[in-house]
Design an enzyme around this catalytic site. Structure first.
Site, PDB file in Angstrom:
ATOM      1  CE1 TYR A  93      -0.351   1.615  -3.637  1.00 39.98           C
ATOM      2  CE2 TYR A  93      -1.664  -0.353  -3.224  1.00 39.98           C
ATOM      3  CZ  TYR A  93      -0.920   0.425  -4.086  1.00 39.98           C
ATOM      4  OH  TYR A  93      -0.728   0.036  -5.385  1.00 39.98           O
ATOM      5  CB  CYS A  94      -2.384   7.180  -0.595  1.00 39.74           C
ATOM      6  SG  CYS A  94      -1.956   7.724   1.089  1.00 39.74           S
ATOM      7  CD1 TRP A  95       4.236  10.132  -1.279  1.00 41.23           C
ATOM      8  CD2 TRP A  95       4.795   8.254  -2.330  1.00 41.23           C
ATOM      9  NE1 TRP A  95       5.613  10.099  -1.378  1.00 41.23           N
ATOM     10  CE2 TRP A  95       5.987   8.961  -2.023  1.00 41.23           C
ATOM     11  CE3 TRP A  95       4.902   7.030  -2.991  1.00 41.23           C
ATOM     12  CZ2 TRP A  95       7.248   8.495  -2.344  1.00 41.23           C
ATOM     13  CZ3 TRP A  95       6.173   6.556  -3.319  1.00 41.23           C
ATOM     14  CH2 TRP A  95       7.326   7.277  -3.010  1.00 41.23           C
ATOM     15  CB  SER A 101      -4.749   5.649   2.103  1.00 41.99           C
ATOM     16  OG  SER A 101      -3.780   6.087   3.040  1.00 41.99           O
ATOM     17  CE1 TYR A 122       4.053   1.152  -5.407  1.00 45.41           C
ATOM     18  CE2 TYR A 122       5.151   3.272  -5.625  1.00 45.41           C
ATOM     19  CZ  TYR A 122       4.917   1.992  -6.087  1.00 45.41           C
ATOM     20  OH  TYR A 122       5.542   1.549  -7.224  1.00 45.41           O
TER      21      TYR A 122
END
Length: 356
Positions: A93-95, A101, A122
């Site tokens: 995952y990323c933001w 991602s 996230y």
């Protein structure tokens, strides 16, 4: 299985693989999904540079610069991910589940690594905690009591008895007073504290009670999530009381091994509320190794504050007045009290709680 998973499925299925956070180190440090490892696509400075280019020159320029930065790192990313995964799936995952991602997922899949993404990133994970709290009629039982009554030890005993327990002070690395940081590691951010609480709540059965210590809205520098705190305030409050001398003994066991200068510094933190003369006497007692008298001075302050704050937060309290201060005995009595309370109603529970 879908390559992109919603938060609940992502969290459940990631137990069988490796969890990777590709955000920058400072983002990861501020808060991350418990158990995740950080493999940042960009450093903090690189991320700042790309963000600036996006604002000043547009998306294409920022993407090109990102590719220039990331290009030399690609082989290293694959090698590290392969070591961590060790043949298991990667959950990433990323933001917001966007380019960072997505780009890393393409890279890993190209290298033959099974990779799944968190839909919404996230941010979606963070939002899922509120949804979890709203999804079930959680049965919290709040254990309160004045300083030194051994609430934390009782909670640990309940945990050994296979009860569902939340040790908020343990999660916050703080005992919730001016002395609360003594012997503790650095506190997590409020964000990471919430993530740890979120992870713990996901292990619980909503049909069973959850025992939790009564706290103020903040523990040291950590703030309890408002939605969870609202559940606490609406839950039954069992007010534990044990003999005064036993409370002093508990406090001496907990704090008596710390250095005098550490205890004195803690007394200084409450000097305005304790009063100059009382603080001077307390410090003098510490310097003379008369810790019992120092504890009594501290309790004169904390007991008043506890009665005022707990009465305001939980006006309808169930008194638990017991002579035996053994945490294991108290835990058994609390369980019996809860089981009786399920069948007899609140007024009879209050009478049962007064049985010594």
């Amino acid at each position: 299985m879908e390559d992109v998973l919603m938060a609940d499925d992502f969290l459940e299925q990631s137990k069988t693989g490796i969890l990777i956070d590709v955000r920058s180190p400072s983002e990861f440090e501020a808060g991350h999904i418990p158990g995740a490892r950080n493999l940042p696509l960009f450093s903090d400075n690189e991320r700042a540079e790309i963000g600036t280019r996006y604002v000043q020159y547009g998306k294409d320029n920022a993407v090109e610069r990102g590719l220039e930065i990331a290009g030399p790192k690609l082989a290293g990313f694959v090698k590290q991910a392969r070591i961590w995964a060790d043949g298991t799936p990667i959950y990433m995952y990323c933001w917001r589940g966007g380019m960072r991602s997505g780009s890393m997922a393409w890279l890993f899949r190209t290298a033959g690594l099974t990779t799944y993404l968190l839909s919404g990133g996230y941010k979606a994970y963070r939002n899922s905690f509120a949804k979890l709290l709203e999804a079930h009629p959680w049965q919290l039982l709040i254990l309160g009591g004045p300083t030194g009554c051994g609430k934390t030890e009782v909670l640990h005993q309940l945990q050994r008895m296979e009860q569902q327990v939340i040790d908020l002070e343990g999660l916050a690395h703080h005992k919730g007073s001016a002395f609360g940081s003594l012997g503790e590691t650095a506190q997590p951010s409020t964000e990471q504290f919430t993530n740890q609480l979120h992870a713990l709540m996901r292990t619980f059965n909503p049909a069973r009670p959850i025992w939790c210590e009564g706290e103020s809205a903040s523990i040291g520098k950590v703030v309890i999530p408002s939605a969870f705190y609202a559940l606490m305030l609406s839950a039954p409050f069992l007010n534990l009381e044990i003999p005064y001398q036993e409370r002093i003994r508990h406090i001496l066991n907990d704090y008596g091994t710390f250095q005098p200068d550490e205890l004195i510094l803690s007394f200084r933190k409450i000097e305005k509320r304790l009063g100059g003369e009382a603080t001077r006497k307390a410090i003098e007692c510490v310097e003379q190794n008369n810790l019992e008298s120092a504890v009594c001075i501290a309790l004169s302050y904390y007991d008043k504050g506890y009665r005022r704050s707990s009465g305001k937060q939980w006006p309808n309290q169930i008194p638990c007045l017991w002579e035996d201060s053994d945490p294991a005995v108290i835990a058994r009595k609390l369980l019996a009290l809860y089981e009786n309370g399920c069948n007899v109603g609140i007024e009879q529970v209050q009478q049962l709680a007064k049985i010594r």
